[in-house]
Design an enzyme around this catalytic site. Structure first.
Site, PDB file in Angstrom:
ATOM      1  N   GLU A 180       0.695  -1.470   0.401  1.00  0.00           N
ATOM      2  CA  GLU A 180       0.305   0.136  -0.033  1.00  0.00           C
ATOM      3  C   GLU A 180       0.787   0.920  -0.379  1.00  0.00           C
ATOM      4  OE1 GLU A 180      -3.247  -0.490   3.509  1.00  0.00           O
ATOM      5  OE2 GLU A 180      -3.431  -2.183   2.099  1.00  0.00           O
ATOM      6  N   ASP A 181       2.275   0.899   0.301  1.00  0.00           N
ATOM      7  CA  ASP A 181       3.199   2.292  -0.379  1.00  0.00           C
ATOM      8  C   ASP A 181       2.790   3.264  -1.661  1.00  0.00           C
ATOM      9  OD1 ASP A 181       5.115   3.933   0.921  1.00  0.00           O
ATOM     10  OD2 ASP A 181       6.435   2.817  -0.370  1.00  0.00           O
TER      11      ASP A 181
END
Length: 319
Positions: free
Chosen positions: A272-273
């Protein structure tokens, strides 16, 4: 008193200077703003970090250097005790030396064999290109899970430059410094110091009340024995993540990042970065950022090395 340099085993190849660039310098996009290290310091050709030892009232300065090459590294470490009222503290003992050597090996990912990562890449030409470009790059880990969690929570939703400034303020206000060769090297506030604070105590540092409560909660969980890194590292990955996710302020991204750099889980995947999504999109020649699901699908066969794939993609923002 002249202190002895002691050897530190590390599996080759290991590019000492390249690897420490991740924690000692700013990414390219923020380099023009200037960068003042808050904890991890590159001085000359040494890495220096003030760290705490059990039962010692003041931190010590851990120094690392490499007297060899990338293919034949000869790492050495040394410890400088803090001075109290102008007088140096007692030299580290034999037991403390063993603790420091283990800490240093953890920080540099000493036992990790990059050959295993290269084998796992297989026919992924994009990652093989990064492996050649960043030959000898190893993950530099945080000295403790506690410090990794505190840093990562502070970084949430902040740009690199501002997050770094806030962390420097936190260390200056509640940490402890080791003076050496005319410079102060700051150690993180010990958990008992943060645990005793109120959220309002952190507001002058430009830390929001919500984040302040998260940091205090993390410190309290450490003191309660709920975040023993050795215990979490020995559990199945998903169980360890679930325990991290129970902490207020810890979401999936923070848990995966802390597992990677705090626990040493080389398969952690913070998909999700946004920085990773951007880097994967560029590395694989996509026309847009990669999606979390797309990253997970693309790297399904890389386990247990998805964390290293992540790190090499991240590093494109530094190199």
């Amino acid at each position: 008193m002249k202190r002895m340099w002691r050897p530190l085993a590390v599996e080759p190849p290991f590019d000492f200077e390249l690897s420490f660039r991740f924690v000692c310098t700013a990414p390219r996009a923020a380099a023009h703003l200037g960068f003042e290290p808050y904890a991890d310091v590159w001085q000359g050709r040494e890495y220096r970090r003030a760290v705490w030892l059990p039962r010692r009232r003041r931190p010590v300065l851990l120094r690392l250097r490499n007297q060899g090459t990338v293919d034949q590294p000869r790492l050495q470490w040394q410890a400088e005790p803090a001075a109290a009222q102008g007088a140096p503290e007692a030299a580290v003992t034999g037991g403390e030396e063993e603790t420091l050597a283990g800490l240093a090996a953890h920080v540099v990912s000493g036992p990790i064999r990059l050959a295993d990562f290269h084998a796992a890449i297989g026919r992924d030409t994009a990652l093989r290109g990064l492996a050649r470009r960043f030959a000898g790059l190893k993950i530099i880990r945080a000295p403790s899970l506690y410090e990794c969690l505190v840093s990562t929570v502070l970084e949430q939703q902040l740009n690199f430059h501002f997050a770094n400034a806030v962390k420097r303020r936190l260390l200056a206000a509640f940490g402890e410094a080791v003076e050496f060769e005319g410079r102060a090297y700051w150690a993180f506030p010990p958990p008992e110091r943060l645990a005793a604070l109120r959220p309002d105590d952190l507001r002058p540092l430009q830390i929001s009340g919500r984040k302040a409560s998260y940091l205090i909660g993390i410190a309290q969980s450490v003191l309660a024995g709920e975040l023993a890194a050795e215990r979490l590292a020995g559990q199945p990955a998903e169980e360890a993540r679930e325990k991290l996710l129970r902490l207020r302020g810890i979401g999936r991204w923070t848990a995966e990042y802390a597992a990677l750099r705090g626990l040493g889980d080389n398969d952690a995947l913070p998909a999700e970065d946004v920085g990773l999504q951007k880097a994967v999109g560029q590395v694989y020649g996509l026309r847009q950022y990669a999606t979390p699901r797309g990253i997970q699908r693309r790297w399904r066969g890389l386990s247990p090395w998805r964390g290293y794939a992540t790190y090499y993609c991240w590093f494109t923002h530094w190199a």
